[in-house]
Write an enzyme that holds these catalytic residues in place. Structure first.
Site, PDB file in Angstrom:
ATOM      1  N   LYS A 286      -1.131 -14.653 -11.844  1.00 22.85           N
ATOM      2  CA  LYS A 286      -2.446 -14.018 -11.687  1.00 22.85           C
ATOM      3  C   LYS A 286      -3.592 -15.015 -11.943  1.00 22.85           C
ATOM      4  O   LYS A 286      -4.653 -14.918 -11.320  1.00 22.85           O
ATOM      5  CB  LYS A 286      -2.552 -12.801 -12.609  1.00 22.85           C
TER       6      LYS A 286
ATOM      7  N   ALA B 296       0.819  -1.224   0.000  1.00 24.37           N
ATOM      8  CA  ALA B 296       0.000   0.000   0.000  1.00 24.37           C
ATOM      9  C   ALA B 296       0.848   1.267   0.000  1.00 24.37           C
ATOM     10  O   ALA B 296       0.332   2.359   0.212  1.00 24.37           O
ATOM     11  CB  ALA B 296      -0.941  -0.018   1.202  1.00 24.37           C
ATOM     12  N   SER B 297       2.149   1.124  -0.238  1.00 20.91           N
ATOM     13  CA  SER B 297       3.010   2.315  -0.242  1.00 20.91           C
ATOM     14  C   SER B 297       2.912   3.083  -1.552  1.00 20.91           C
ATOM     15  O   SER B 297       3.283   4.246  -1.620  1.00 20.91           O
ATOM     16  CB  SER B 297       4.466   1.919   0.021  1.00 20.91           C
TER      17      SER B 297
ATOM     18  N   ILE C  44      -3.819   0.152 -15.408  1.00 19.06           N
ATOM     19  CA  ILE C  44      -3.931   1.179 -14.376  1.00 19.06           C
ATOM     20  C   ILE C  44      -2.618   1.974 -14.331  1.00 19.06           C
ATOM     21  O   ILE C  44      -1.528   1.381 -14.358  1.00 19.06           O
ATOM     22  CB  ILE C  44      -4.186   0.531 -12.983  1.00 19.06           C
TER      23      ILE C  44
ATOM     24  N   ASP D 247       8.162  -8.301   3.723  1.00 18.94           N
ATOM     25  CA  ASP D 247       8.190  -8.902   2.380  1.00 18.94           C
ATOM     26  C   ASP D 247       7.227 -10.085   2.403  1.00 18.94           C
ATOM     27  O   ASP D 247       7.514 -11.113   3.036  1.00 18.94           O
ATOM     28  CB  ASP D 247       9.628  -9.357   2.070  1.00 18.94           C
TER      29      ASP D 247
ATOM     30  N   TYR E 211       4.120 -13.803 -14.987  1.00 22.53           N
ATOM     31  CA  TYR E 211       3.130 -12.905 -14.371  1.00 22.53           C
ATOM     32  C   TYR E 211       1.711 -13.442 -14.618  1.00 22.53           C
ATOM     33  O   TYR E 211       0.897 -13.498 -13.697  1.00 22.53           O
ATOM     34  CB  TYR E 211       3.286 -11.501 -14.952  1.00 22.53           C
TER      35      TYR E 211
HETATM   36  P1  NAP Z   1       3.334  -0.835  -7.991  1.00 18.16           P
HETATM   37  O1  NAP Z   1       2.963   0.576  -8.312  1.00 18.16           O
HETATM   38  O2  NAP Z   1       4.588  -1.390  -8.552  1.00 18.16           O
HETATM   39  O3  NAP Z   1       3.321  -0.997  -6.396  1.00 18.16           O
HETATM   40  C1  NAP Z   1       3.618  -2.263  -5.850  1.00 18.16           C
HETATM   41  C2  NAP Z   1       3.380  -2.243  -4.361  1.00 18.16           C
HETATM   42  O4  NAP Z   1       3.612  -3.570  -3.865  1.00 18.16           O
HETATM   43  C3  NAP Z   1       4.356  -1.343  -3.607  1.00 18.16           C
HETATM   44  O5  NAP Z   1       3.671  -0.821  -2.499  1.00 18.16           O
HETATM   45  C4  NAP Z   1       5.466  -2.306  -3.184  1.00 18.16           C
HETATM   46  O6  NAP Z   1       6.175  -1.889  -2.006  1.00 18.16           O
HETATM   47  C5  NAP Z   1       4.626  -3.529  -2.874  1.00 18.16           C
HETATM   48  N1  NAP Z   1       5.369  -4.792  -2.910  1.00 18.16           N
HETATM   49  C6  NAP Z   1       6.067  -5.329  -3.946  1.00 18.16           C
HETATM   50  N2  NAP Z   1       6.618  -6.507  -3.576  1.00 18.16           N
HETATM   51  C7  NAP Z   1       6.262  -6.703  -2.276  1.00 18.16           C
HETATM   52  C8  NAP Z   1       6.548  -7.714  -1.342  1.00 18.16           C
HETATM   53  N3  NAP Z   1       7.299  -8.775  -1.642  1.00 18.16           N
HETATM   54  N4  NAP Z   1       6.044  -7.584  -0.085  1.00 18.16           N
HETATM   55  C9  NAP Z   1       5.273  -6.516   0.239  1.00 18.16           C
HETATM   56  N5  NAP Z   1       4.967  -5.529  -0.609  1.00 18.16           N
HETATM   57  C10 NAP Z   1       5.471  -5.621  -1.863  1.00 18.16           C
HETATM   58  O7  NAP Z   1       2.177  -1.823  -8.472  1.00 18.16           O
HETATM   59  P2  NAP Z   1       0.627  -1.565  -8.794  1.00 18.16           P
HETATM   60  O8  NAP Z   1       0.509  -1.272 -10.235  1.00 18.16           O
HETATM   61  O9  NAP Z   1       0.045  -0.650  -7.798  1.00 18.16           O
HETATM   62  O10 NAP Z   1       0.063  -3.047  -8.592  1.00 18.16           O
HETATM   63  C11 NAP Z   1      -0.594  -3.464  -7.422  1.00 18.16           C
HETATM   64  C12 NAP Z   1      -1.256  -4.804  -7.682  1.00 18.16           C
HETATM   65  O11 NAP Z   1      -2.193  -4.670  -8.753  1.00 18.16           O
HETATM   66  C13 NAP Z   1      -0.281  -5.902  -8.121  1.00 18.16           C
HETATM   67  O12 NAP Z   1      -0.679  -7.140  -7.586  1.00 18.16           O
HETATM   68  C14 NAP Z   1      -0.427  -5.906  -9.638  1.00 18.16           C
HETATM   69  O13 NAP Z   1      -0.068  -7.150 -10.192  1.00 18.16           O
HETATM   70  C15 NAP Z   1      -1.899  -5.612  -9.772  1.00 18.16           C
HETATM   71  N6  NAP Z   1      -2.299  -5.052 -11.063  1.00 18.16           N
HETATM   72  C16 NAP Z   1      -1.734  -3.909 -11.546  1.00 18.16           C
HETATM   73  C17 NAP Z   1      -2.169  -3.405 -12.772  1.00 18.16           C
HETATM   74  C18 NAP Z   1      -1.620  -2.151 -13.371  1.00 18.16           C
HETATM   75  O14 NAP Z   1      -1.934  -1.870 -14.548  1.00 18.16           O
HETATM   76  N7  NAP Z   1      -0.849  -1.333 -12.666  1.00 18.16           N
HETATM   77  C19 NAP Z   1      -3.154  -4.098 -13.494  1.00 18.16           C
HETATM   78  C20 NAP Z   1      -3.695  -5.252 -12.972  1.00 18.16           C
HETATM   79  C21 NAP Z   1      -3.272  -5.714 -11.746  1.00 18.16           C
HETATM   80  P3  NAP Z   1       7.468  -0.879  -2.101  1.00 18.16           P
HETATM   81  O15 NAP Z   1       6.901   0.488  -2.378  1.00 18.16           O
HETATM   82  O16 NAP Z   1       8.119  -0.981  -0.780  1.00 18.16           O
HETATM   83  O17 NAP Z   1       8.296  -1.377  -3.242  1.00 18.16           O
END
Ligand code: NAP
Length: 257
Positions: free
Chosen positions: A165, A10-11, A194, A66, A161
Site C-alpha cells: 500500500k 468490484a464484485s 471499512i 486476475d 500488505y
Molecule cells: P474484499 O471485500 O476482500 O473484496 C476484494 C475484491 O477484490 C473482490 O471483488 C475480489 O474479487 C477482488 N480481487 C481480489 N484479488 C483480485 C485479483 N487478483 N484480480 C481481480 N480482482 C481481485 O476487499 P475490500 O475490503 O473491499 O478491499 C478493496 C480494496 O480496498 C483493497 O485494495 C483493500 O486493500 C483496500 N482497503 C480495504 C480496507 C478495509 O478496511 N476493508 C481498508 C483500506 C483499504 P472476487 O470477489 O472474485 O474474489
C-alpha cells in the site's frame, strides 16, 4: 452515451460500493472480479437498482480477470473496450490481505510475492495501459488508486500488505506527475477501517478499538463512504487538483494530544 468506468475488484466490498455510486451518477460500469461470479452478479443488480433510483439507464457488465496476471490484464482491457467503449475512469481497487497475519520475522516470500503482484504490480501496469489509450485518443480521463491507512501505518503482522500500500501511494504520485500534461487527473483514496469481507475476521478487535476511540468518528467506514469520494472525483469537483490524497478514515490520520 454514458461515461465509462472500470472498477477492479468490484464484485464485493469497497469495489461494489464504488460501482453503485458511479451507477447512481449515470456511469456505465465494468465490474471486474477474480473468481466470484455470483458476487459480481449481485454488484450488477445493485448498480441497476442504484441507477433506477435516479431514473437513469446504465450498463453494468461483469469482467473476470486476475489483475496480477499480464495476459488477464490485456484481455480485460480489450473486452471492456469492445463491450462498453473507451474507459474514462479507472479505479484501481482490487486488493488482497495476507492469508494469515504473520510476524515480520517469520513472514514468507510467497505471501510477499502474491501481495505485491496483486496490490501493486497489477495497478501499475493496468494504469500504464489505460493511460496510453487515453493519451493516444487525446481523451481526458481520471485514474484513482485505492490505497489504505496501511500506506503509512506499520502493522508488523502484515508487513507485506503495508509495503504494497505504501507502493500504491507512490504510484499515485508518479502517475499524477506523468499524466498531468495529458489532462489525466490522478487521485489516491486512503480508506480506514471499512466493513467488508476483508475485515470480517478481525471484526471484534476493531469493534473494541473503535469504541475506545481509535478513530475520532467512532464508527466503521462503509463501502458507500469510499464510493462517495470516488463519485466526487468522477463529477470533476477537483478540476485543478492532481496527486491529491483523500482520507476516508473517520479521522484516523489525525495526530491528537
Ligand atoms: P474484499 O471485500 O476482500 O473484496 C476484494 C475484491 O477484490 C473482490 O471483488 C475480489 O474479487 C477482488 N480481487 C481480489 N484479488 C483480485 C485479483 N487478483 N484480480 C481481480 N480482482 C481481485 O476487499 P475490500 O475490503 O473491499 O478491499 C478493496 C480494496 O480496498 C483493497 O485494495 C483493500 O486493500 C483496500 N482497503 C480495504 C480496507 C478495509 O478496511 N476493508 C481498508 C483500506 C483499504 P472476487 O470477489 O472474485 O474474489
Amino acid at each position: 452515451m454514458n461515461p465509462i468506468a472500470l472498477i477492479t475488484g468490484a464484485s464485493r466490498g469497497i469495489g461494489r460500493g464504488i460501482a453503485m455510486e458511479l451507477a447512481r451518477l449515470g456511469w456505465d460500469v465494468a465490474i471486474n472480479f477474480a473468481s466470484n461470479a455470483e458476487a459480481a452478479k449481485e454488484s450488477i443488480a445493485g448498480c441497476h437498482q442504484a441507477a433506477r433510483g435516479t431514473g437513469r439507464e446504465i450498463r453494468a457488465i461483469p469482467f473476470q480477470a486476475d489483475i496480477s496476471l499480464a495476459a488477464d490484464r490485456s484481455r480485460l482491457l480489450e473486452s471492456v473496450r469492445n463491450t462498453l467503449g473507451p474507459i474514462e475512469l479507472l479505479v484501481n481497487n482490487a486488493g488482497i490481505a495476507p492469508k494469515a497475519r504473520t510476524d515480520l520475522l517469520d513472514a514468507d516470500e510467497a505471501s510477499f510475492d502474491q501481495l505485491l503482484a496483486t496490490n501493486l504490480k497489477g495497478p501499475l501496469f493496468l494504469t500504464q495501459s489505460v493511460a496510453r489509450d487515453m493519451i493516444a485518443a487525446k481523451r481526458r480521463g481520471k485514474i484513482i488508486f485505492i490505497s489504505s491507512i496501511s500506506a503509512y501505518t506499520a502493522s508488523v503482522e502484515r508487513g507485506d500488505y503495508c509495503v504494497s500500500k505504501a507502493g500504491v501511494a507512490m504510484l499515485a504520485q508518479l502517475f499524477a506527475a506523468r499524466l498531468a500534461e495529458h489532462r489525466i487527473g490522478v487521485f489516491e483514496i486512503r480508506p480506514g477501517i471499512i466493513a467488508t469481507d476483508m475485515t470480517d475476521s478481525v471484526k471484534d478487535k476493531y469493534d473494541a478499538l473503535i469504541a475506545a476511540g481509535l478513530t475520532p468518528i467512532r464508527r466503521w467506514g462503509t463501502p458507500e463512504d469510499v464510493g462517495r469520494a470516488v463519485a466526487a472525483i468522477a463529477r470533476d469537483l477537483f478540476p485543478f487538483s492532481t496527486g491529491e490524497v483523500l482520507n476516508v478514515d473517520g479521522g484516523f490520520h489525525l495526530r491528537t494530544l
